[in-house]
Design a protein around this motif. Structure first.
Motif, PDB file in Angstrom:
ATOM      1  N   LEU A1112     -65.119   7.497  33.120  1.00 33.26           N
ATOM      2  CA  LEU A1112     -64.550   6.076  33.326  1.00 33.26           C
ATOM      3  C   LEU A1112     -64.084   6.182  31.215  1.00 33.26           C
ATOM      4  CD1 LEU A1112     -64.114   3.114  33.195  1.00 33.26           C
ATOM      5  CD2 LEU A1112     -67.004   2.780  32.707  1.00 33.26           C
ATOM      6  N   ALA A1113     -65.359   6.791  30.440  1.00 30.75           N
ATOM      7  CA  ALA A1113     -64.849   7.221  29.133  1.00 30.75           C
ATOM      8  C   ALA A1113     -63.797   7.494  29.081  1.00 30.75           C
ATOM      9  CB  ALA A1113     -66.253   7.693  28.380  1.00 30.75           C
ATOM     10  N   PHE A1114     -63.553   8.765  29.526  1.00 27.90           N
ATOM     11  CA  PHE A1114     -62.354   9.889  29.453  1.00 27.90           C
ATOM     12  C   PHE A1114     -60.415   8.427  29.535  1.00 27.90           C
ATOM     13  CE2 PHE A1114     -58.764  11.788  32.241  1.00 27.90           C
ATOM     14  CZ  PHE A1114     -58.702  12.774  30.349  1.00 27.90           C
ATOM     15  N   GLN A1115     -61.546   7.286  30.568  1.00 27.83           N
ATOM     16  CA  GLN A1115     -59.886   6.630  31.429  1.00 27.83           C
ATOM     17  C   GLN A1115     -59.744   5.913  30.061  1.00 27.83           C
ATOM     18  OE1 GLN A1115     -61.773   4.826  34.900  1.00 27.83           O
ATOM     19  NE2 GLN A1115     -59.398   5.189  35.514  1.00 27.83           N
ATOM     20  N   ILE A1116     -61.111   4.913  29.444  1.00 26.49           N
ATOM     21  CA  ILE A1116     -60.700   3.636  28.597  1.00 26.49           C
ATOM     22  C   ILE A1116     -59.931   4.767  27.358  1.00 26.49           C
ATOM     23  CG2 ILE A1116     -62.279   2.826  26.835  1.00 26.49           C
ATOM     24  CD1 ILE A1116     -64.369   2.344  28.761  1.00 26.49           C
ATOM     25  N   TYR A1117     -60.418   5.980  27.296  1.00 29.19           N
ATOM     26  CA  TYR A1117     -60.439   6.283  25.535  1.00 29.19           C
ATOM     27  C   TYR A1117     -58.726   6.993  25.847  1.00 29.19           C
ATOM     28  CZ  TYR A1117     -60.631   9.492  21.526  1.00 29.19           C
ATOM     29  OH  TYR A1117     -60.353   9.313  20.011  1.00 29.19           O
ATOM     30  N   GLU A1118     -58.091   8.226  26.751  1.00 29.81           N
ATOM     31  CA  GLU A1118     -56.877   7.417  27.049  1.00 29.81           C
ATOM     32  C   GLU A1118     -56.060   6.738  26.897  1.00 29.81           C
ATOM     33  OE1 GLU A1118     -55.368  10.550  29.623  1.00 29.81           O
ATOM     34  OE2 GLU A1118     -55.692  11.888  28.913  1.00 29.81           O
ATOM     35  N   ALA A1119     -56.146   5.620  27.698  1.00 25.21           N
ATOM     36  CA  ALA A1119     -55.384   4.495  27.456  1.00 25.21           C
ATOM     37  C   ALA A1119     -55.932   4.026  26.289  1.00 25.21           C
ATOM     38  CB  ALA A1119     -56.096   3.569  28.675  1.00 25.21           C
ATOM     39  N   LEU A1120     -56.975   3.339  25.711  1.00 23.56           N
ATOM     40  CA  LEU A1120     -57.055   2.549  24.291  1.00 23.56           C
ATOM     41  C   LEU A1120     -56.542   3.656  23.371  1.00 23.56           C
ATOM     42  CD1 LEU A1120     -59.361  -0.169  26.195  1.00 23.56           C
ATOM     43  CD2 LEU A1120     -57.336  -0.497  25.547  1.00 23.56           C
ATOM     44  N   ARG A1121     -56.599   4.657  23.348  1.00 24.52           N
ATOM     45  CA  ARG A1121     -57.297   5.273  21.789  1.00 24.52           C
ATOM     46  C   ARG A1121     -55.328   4.832  20.564  1.00 24.52           C
ATOM     47  NH1 ARG A1121     -56.188   7.095  16.973  1.00 24.52           N
ATOM     48  NH2 ARG A1121     -56.266   8.233  15.944  1.00 24.52           N
ATOM     49  N   LEU A1142     -61.980  17.790  18.163  1.00 25.04           N
ATOM     50  CA  LEU A1142     -61.393  16.077  18.382  1.00 25.04           C
ATOM     51  C   LEU A1142     -60.406  15.885  17.613  1.00 25.04           C
ATOM     52  CD1 LEU A1142     -61.835  13.406  19.331  1.00 25.04           C
ATOM     53  CD2 LEU A1142     -63.280  12.477  16.482  1.00 25.04           C
ATOM     54  N   GLU A1143     -59.741  16.389  16.508  1.00 21.52           N
ATOM     55  CA  GLU A1143     -58.777  16.319  16.480  1.00 21.52           C
ATOM     56  C   GLU A1143     -57.691  16.572  17.261  1.00 21.52           C
ATOM     57  OE1 GLU A1143     -57.670  15.187  13.614  1.00 21.52           O
ATOM     58  OE2 GLU A1143     -59.247  14.425  12.999  1.00 21.52           O
ATOM     59  N   GLN A1144     -58.016  18.144  17.530  1.00 23.61           N
ATOM     60  CA  GLN A1144     -56.835  18.869  18.158  1.00 23.61           C
ATOM     61  C   GLN A1144     -56.196  17.509  19.673  1.00 23.61           C
ATOM     62  OE1 GLN A1144     -58.399  21.878  20.000  1.00 23.61           O
ATOM     63  NE2 GLN A1144     -56.564  23.047  20.447  1.00 23.61           N
ATOM     64  N   PHE A1145     -57.628  17.310  20.154  1.00 28.13           N
ATOM     65  CA  PHE A1145     -57.565  16.671  21.709  1.00 28.13           C
ATOM     66  C   PHE A1145     -56.438  15.304  20.790  1.00 28.13           C
ATOM     67  CE2 PHE A1145     -59.253  13.068  24.598  1.00 28.13           C
ATOM     68  CZ  PHE A1145     -59.240  13.601  25.232  1.00 28.13           C
ATOM     69  N   ASP A1146     -57.158  14.580  20.005  1.00 25.04           N
ATOM     70  CA  ASP A1146     -56.494  13.351  19.024  1.00 25.04           C
ATOM     71  C   ASP A1146     -54.432  13.671  19.287  1.00 25.04           C
ATOM     72  OD1 ASP A1146     -57.935  11.719  19.619  1.00 25.04           O
ATOM     73  OD2 ASP A1146     -58.093  11.010  17.403  1.00 25.04           O
ATOM     74  N   SER A1147     -54.350  14.967  18.556  1.00 28.05           N
ATOM     75  CA  SER A1147     -53.037  14.960  17.814  1.00 28.05           C
ATOM     76  C   SER A1147     -52.597  14.830  19.849  1.00 28.05           C
ATOM     77  CB  SER A1147     -52.922  16.617  17.200  1.00 28.05           C
ATOM     78  OG  SER A1147     -52.856  17.656  18.109  1.00 28.05           O
ATOM     79  N   LYS A1148     -52.739  15.900  19.935  1.00 24.39           N
ATOM     80  CA  LYS A1148     -52.425  16.334  21.959  1.00 24.39           C
ATOM     81  C   LYS A1148     -51.966  14.338  22.618  1.00 24.39           C
ATOM     82  CE  LYS A1148     -53.476  20.679  23.114  1.00 24.39           C
ATOM     83  NZ  LYS A1148     -54.309  21.706  23.277  1.00 24.39           N
ATOM     84  N   LEU A1149     -52.750  14.082  22.476  1.00 24.16           N
ATOM     85  CA  LEU A1149     -53.246  12.220  23.011  1.00 24.16           C
ATOM     86  C   LEU A1149     -51.345  11.914  22.620  1.00 24.16           C
ATOM     87  CD1 LEU A1149     -54.555  10.495  24.837  1.00 24.16           C
ATOM     88  CD2 LEU A1149     -56.305  10.070  23.571  1.00 24.16           C
ATOM     89  N   LEU A1150     -51.401  12.068  21.327  1.00 16.16           N
ATOM     90  CA  LEU A1150     -50.669  10.612  20.245  1.00 16.16           C
ATOM     91  C   LEU A1150     -49.430  10.977  19.969  1.00 16.16           C
ATOM     92  CD1 LEU A1150     -53.012   9.581  17.685  1.00 16.16           C
ATOM     93  CD2 LEU A1150     -52.875   8.841  19.393  1.00 16.16           C
TER      94      LEU A1150
END
Length: 1221
Positions: A1112-1121, A1142-1150
């Motif tokens: 659930l946390a993963f779903q929220i973060y991916e959808a709303l970050r 965290l930076e690395q995860f974020d950069s891929k997500l964005l």
């Protein structure tokens, strides 16, 4: 008392721990002396607590900080020391390997390894003298070193162990311990990092042939020596030593057989299995051999690989297995032999399962020649005195009777009568551990702690037998019926034997332990099972109608004054009733028998309260009549007038029946009236039936009583003080009148219906039109009658709710101060306390007038809400369009909720709100459901939040309070109630808001489900969970939507695992998804996300919850970050988070261009990021972490993926640190 030496000042002693200090022999021995003294203090029962703590602290600091642990540990482990000191010395060495290995110089590692191997070689006492805990810790040290160095840095480890084992039995046994522990750590418990585990397991697998040959050779040689020498007294110690090695070899094999390739087990013509079968007749080794055999036979895997296991059906194996069973059983009840018998029984069960799996229409495996022998031996276990052994065989019998090939086998078909005979004995409930009235009792004393334990076991065993008997009767229905008939005739003529214990119901009557009753009870269960199956299996013209009717006549003519036996008689009447469909002329006789039992009394006109056994008979007769009218209405319809007159006669005497019994009979009439299939006729009948109720309910006095709490208290007698609370009850009649009205309204609302077939409904005048969607609209013939009484019903509910106001509670009389409390039975059910066995039948139902009053309030409250819950499905649009219904319900059912206790709020939600909402057509959502649920959900959130706050504060305040240890303490009850209420509320919200596509929502979620409900570990929420129409309607209203979201996300950190898991998987995401398109405030988004992380903190220790919350946390973060940078700020507050990761995860997500990583990898990365807020179980919170480094890879690496090494290497260290020179 001996004074302990003052522990040395620890602070300065270990300074310079990092430097390699070479200490002289004197320093080592000086330190060892102090350690010996400290260990002695710790283990001496006479030490004071202060000394013991100081000594413990000294020892722990020594292990943590001293630079010379290894020489000290080795000195303390010398053979000359006492066992306790040696054990401590070895513990020091284990600690060094576990926690200091990574920082030790290579030479020191080699020094330690050589010394430990030296200890195995000649540092222990002989195999028979050495303490088992010394052997255990020594093998642990070696395994810890293997886990860190093998195979890359210690390629010869197996050779070294082999060499050691050649020295003698003592060393061989230790080598076995090492191999077993290694398999357990690496394969069974998997307590080491993935790469190390893979390295070791693959190397073990490559060497498995050698390991197996080593184990088998050791087993064979030692067993042969043991057999040669055991008869020679002079050689006994040597024989015992060989025997010990044999046992160790079997234990070690058991750790490997479970997972190695099946080819190793079946190699060399199944030599291993043959040896194990031989050893079954060796008393000292038989349990170990049976254990190994069981694991081997239970193996799953490709059918092809399992075929060789059929060798166990061969002559030799069968002979050994059966002779071992006979010998063990022939020696009477000795615990060791009994344990062995249980293992053998499991082996036979597993063999049966293998046979069922391997034998199929498309396989080339044939039914074994010894199948008959196998069945005989299996039957021997089914007829053994031990109830536990009997029950162990049931699942396998079921599998055999169900099997497509075996169920046609003449040998199995010939077994059915024998199995059924055995069941006739096995269904008799004897063998209570506290008694001595059957050979089963002494076995039960080994298997069960108490009679209650045994009773619970026996009930599930009996249910299981019922299943299997029905399967057997599917194959041979006539035999079962014939046996049931014989047994029934025998019981009807057998003299009654009440046994030594008399029933409290009356002189000369059975108690539940009486020999006659247990026989009747067993026979009844048997006949019920086999007769019902016969009707399902045989064609209509094959049914033995004459035999059945003969039996029915015998049962109908049988007279008894014993309530327990009469109850069995009634069950037999019901079981034989289907025969009446062939001979309807017997129906009046059946009805007479049942009606006579409705008014059953042991002593006519007795004033004493009826015992539960008598109540049960009367209730049983009523439910038999209802069942008959429900299942065979066409058959009963011609006798309707006779039935109606019977009931009228019984109802004319107000005291003859309880209100529940009266209503049951009225329900039966209503069920038959549904067969009129004529609206006007049925309506007229219902009007006539309910006339007495309407007269009472609408009278001026009743109207006054129902609408004024004070008048109500006085009318039901709850304001009195009563001198004799057992006999005196002046207002009993008033209470029963109210109950009668409410019961009747409920019965009619529940049972009156229109015909199921639309054509019949149309012809009978039930159809009034169609919805826009084309759904037919029906009218219920009871509507007019029920709605006439509706206002007063709501008045009663309002009054009942208001009784809980403090000023009303104060008006209750002295005797009845607790009249609104829970019944003891309810409390026990919530706390999970078992009912004492005898009380279930023998005690009067309500002992005092207070308990009667509590029962009245409790039942009345429940039944009023049952009426409201049934009103929607029953009267449909006529109910939903009642003018101002929402306002009327809000001002009655939902009034004064603040004072209503949790145990009353729960049934209201379950039996009224939930059914009302589920059956309400969408047309009335806006007018009825939303106006009602909006305020309700807002209120429930506030109430639950406050309750959980109190619980959390309480647990913080009284961590050491003793009150919590008392299972019946009020606090524990309250807490459990809050838990159950939480589940009820969350379930209600889920049912209202979420529909699961493809699966109908199971509205009867077991809300009382146990806390230990099996939790799936990998919980990905159903992707297709969508909001229902009602859910969308509710979320469109801002305040309701807020209440729903806040409740769902707050509840994640309430301490109820079950509720958390259900809410996470079913509710949270669909609700949030609904509002994503709107303009969510950044604070709100952060709050939802934090709610999930808080849930992880509370429930992280439970795998099922943890997996669901992480998802659930993963779903929220991916959808709303991408829209809310605030989520990153929340992440940065997680303890121990790696910012670069965290930076690395974020950069891929964005950066959508980079989104190539598989979902699973992204989720794993995310889980690693939030590890800091995942709660751990208490036992792990203060555990020191063991770090095992990876060694150079054994296998060539595939080209690395785009992800950098940071992911795979959690410590973020570069690769160079992983290699050792």
């Amino acid at each position: 008392m001996r004074r302990a030496p003052p522990p040395p000042h620890a602070g300065g002693r270990w300074r310079g721990a990092g430097a390699a200090i070479i200490m002289s022999a004197e320093q080592v021995s000086g330190l060892c002396e102090q350690l010996v003294k400290a260990v002695t203090v710790i283990m001496d029962p006479a030490s004071t607590q202060r000394y013991r703590l100081e000594a413990l602290k000294f020892c722990e600091e020594f292990k943590e900080k001293c630079p010379i642990c290894v020489p000290c540990g080795l000195k303390l482990a010398e053979k000359t020391q006492t066992a306790i000191v040696r054990h401590f010395g070895l513990q020091i060495l284990e600690h060094v390997v576990k926690f200091r290995w990574n920082n030790m110089p290579r030479l020191e590692k080699v020094y330690l390894k050589n010394n430990v191997m030296g200890l195995i070689s000649n540092g222990t006492q002989s195999i028979l003298e050495e303490e088992s805990h010394i052997k255990d810790v020594l093998s642990r040290i070696v395994v810890e070193m293997i886990k860190r160095e093998w195979p890359q840095h210690w390629p010869d480890m197996l050779k070294e162990l082999d060499t050691l084992s050649k020295q003698g039995e003592t060393q061989t046994e230790l080598v076995m311990f090492i191999l077993l522990r290694l398999a357990e750590d690496v394969v069974t418990f998997q307590t080491l990092p993935t790469q190390r585990r893979r390295d070791i397991q693959q190397t073990l697998t490559q060497n498995m042939e050698k390991i197996f040959s080593f184990l088998l050779t050791a087993l064979q040689q030692n067993v042969n020596k043991y057999r040669r020498m055991k008869t020679d007294l002079a050689q006994e110690p040597k024989a015992q030593a060989n025997c010990r090695v044999g046992i160790a070899a079997l234990n070690t094999l058991a750790g490997y057989i479970d997972w190695v390739a099946l080819s190793h087990i079946t190699a060399d013509n199944c030599k291993l299995l043959e040896m194990l079968c031989l050893l079954l007749n060796e008393p000292e080794l038989q349990i170990g051999a049976a254990e190994c055999l069981l694991i081997a036979v239970s193996r799953k895997g490709k059918l092809e690989d399992r075929k060789p296991l059929m060798v166990l059906f061969g002559d030799v194996a069968m002979h050994y297995i059966l002779s071992a069973a006979q010998t063990a059983d022939g020696e009477g009840l000795v615990e060791k032999h009994y344990v062995f018998l249980k293992r053998l029984c499991q082996v036979l069960c597993a063999l049966g399962s293998q046979l069922c799996a391997l034998l199929g229409s498309d396989s080339d495996v044939e039914t074994p020649a010894n199948f008959g022998k196998y069945l005989d031996s299996f039957l021997a276990f089914t007829t053994h005195p031990s109830q536990f052994l009997r029950s162990s065989t049931q699942i396998t019998w079921g599998a055999l009777f169900r099997h497509e090939v075996l169920s046609r086998d003449p040998l199995l078909l010939a077994m059915i009568p024998k199995y059924l005979r055995a069941s006739m004995t096995n269904l008799v409930k004897v063998g209570f551990p506290s008694k001595a009235d059957s050979p089963s009792c002494e076995y039960s004393r080994f298997d069960f702690d108490s009679d209650e334990d045994f009773n619970a076991f026996f009930n599930s065993f009996r249910a299981q037998q019922g299943e299997v008997m029905r399967m057997a009767c599917r194959l041979d229905p006539r035999t079962g019926f014939q046996m049931a008939g014989e047994w029934l005739k025998y019981q009807l003529t057998a003299p009654v034997d009440t046994g030594p214990m008399n029933s409290k119901t009356g002189e000369g009557l059975c108690s539940i332990f009486s020999p006659s009753f247990v026989q009747w009870d067993a026979m009844t269960f048997f006949s019920e099972s086999v007769i019902s199956q016969m009707f399902r299996t045989l064609d209509k013209d094959e049914i033995p109608v004459n035999d059945g009717i003969d039996l029915l006549q015998l049962v109908l003519n049988f007279e008894t004054k014993d309530p327990l036996i009469l109850s069995c008689v009634l069950t037999n009447v019901s079981a034989l009733f289907p025969f009446v469909t062939y001979r309807p002329e017997y129906l009046p006789q059946v009805l007479s028998k049942l009606f006579a039992s409705v008014t059953f009394e042991v002593v006519e006109e007795s004033k004493a309260p009826r015992t539960r056994a008598v109540k049960n008979v009367r209730r049983h007769a009523c439910s038999s009549i209802i069942k008959m009218c429900r299942d065979y209405p066409q058959l009963v319809l011609p006798n309707f007038e006779m039935l109606y007159n019977h009931v009228k006669q019984l109802l004319s005497n107000e005291l003859l029946l309880t209100q529940m019994e009266k209503c049951a009979l009225m329900e039966a009439l209503v069920l038959i009236s549904n067969q009129f299939k004529d609206y006007e006729r049925q309506k007229a009948f219902l009007e006539e039936l309910m006339a007495p109720v309407a007269g009472l309910w609408l009278s001026a006095e009743m109207q006054r009583v129902l609408s004024d709490p004070e008048a109500f208290i006085s009318y039901v007698g709850a304001d009195n003080k009563i001198a004799d609370p057992v006999l005196e009850d002046p207002s009993g009649l008033n209470r029963s009148r109210i109950s009668f009205c409410v019961y009747t309204i409920l019965g009619v609302v529940k049972r009156a219906r229109w015909p199921a077939a639309m054509e019949e409904a149309k012809a009978g005048g039930f159809l009034v039109g169609f919805m826009p969607s084309g759904t037919p609209i029906y009218r219920n013939p009871c509507t007019e009658q029920v709605l006439k009484l509706f206002d007063n019903l709501l008045a009663l509910i309002r009054t009942h709710n208001n009784l809980y106001m403090p000023e009303m509670v104060a008006k209750l009389g002295e005797t009845f101060a607790k009249a609104l409390d829970m019944l003891e039975v309810e409390k026990n059910a919530i706390l999970g306390l078992p009912q004492p066995l005898l009380e279930l039948y023998d005690s009067p139902v309500y002992k005092t007038v207070l308990e009667r009053m509590q029962g009245f309030f409790c039942t009345l409250y429940d039944n009023c809400f049952h009426i409201l819950g049934n009103a929607g499905p029953s009267m449909q649009q006529d109910f939903y369009t009642v003018e101002g219904l929402a306002a009327q319900l809000l001002s009655s059912a939902f009034i004064n909720l603040n004072n209503i206790p949790d145990y009353r709020l729960r049934p209201m939600l379950r039996v009224f709100v939930k059914p009302l909402v589920l059956s309400c057509p969408p047309e009335y959502y806006e007018t009825l459901v939303c106006p009602m649920l909006g305020p309700l959900f807002t209120y429930l959130h506030m109430r639950l939040s406050q309750k959980w706050q109190v619980i959390n504060q309480r647990s913080m305040l009284c961590e050491d309070d003793a009150a919590d240890d008392n299972p019946e303490s009020q606090e524990m009850l309250e807490e459990q109630l809050v838990r159950l209420l939480t589940r009820e509320v969350m379930d209600l919200i889920t049912v209202c808001c979420v529909s699961k596509k493809g699966a109908e929502h199971n509205s009867t979620v077991a809300v009382d489900g146990d806390d230990d409900e099996a939790m799936a570990t990998e919980v990905a929420p159903p992707a297709s969970a969508e909001l229902t129409e009602l859910g969308k309607c509710l979320t469109q209203q801002e305040d309701v939507c807020t209440a729903l979201l806040v409740t769902a996300y707050t509840s994640l950190s309430w301490k109820d695992t079950l509720s958390c898991q259900r809410t996470t998987t079913q509710l949270c995401w669909p609700l949030l998804k609904q509002v994503l398109s709107g303009n969510l405030l950044p604070d709100a988004v952060s709050w939802f996300f934090t709610g999930v992380l808080k849930g992880l903190q509370t429930h992280g220790q439970h795998d099922g919850c943890m997996a669901a919350l992480v998802h659930l946390a993963f779903q929220i973060y991916e959808a709303l970050r991408p829209r809310y940078a605030e989520l990153k700020a929340v992440m940065e507050q997680i303890p121990d988070i790696q910012k670069d990761s965290l930076e690395q995860f974020d950069s891929k997500l964005l950066n959508p261009a980079l989104q190539k990583v598989a979902d699973k990898r992204r989720k794993d990365h995310f889980k690693r990021l939030i590890t800091g807020c995942i709660g751990k179980p208490l036992g792990e919170q203060f555990r020191k972490d063991v770090h095992i480094r990876n060694l150079p890879s054994l296998f060539k690496k595939v080209k690395p993926s785009l992800e950098t090494d940071v992911l795979d290497n959690e410590d973020g260290e570069g690769l160079n640190t992983l290699f050792e020179p």
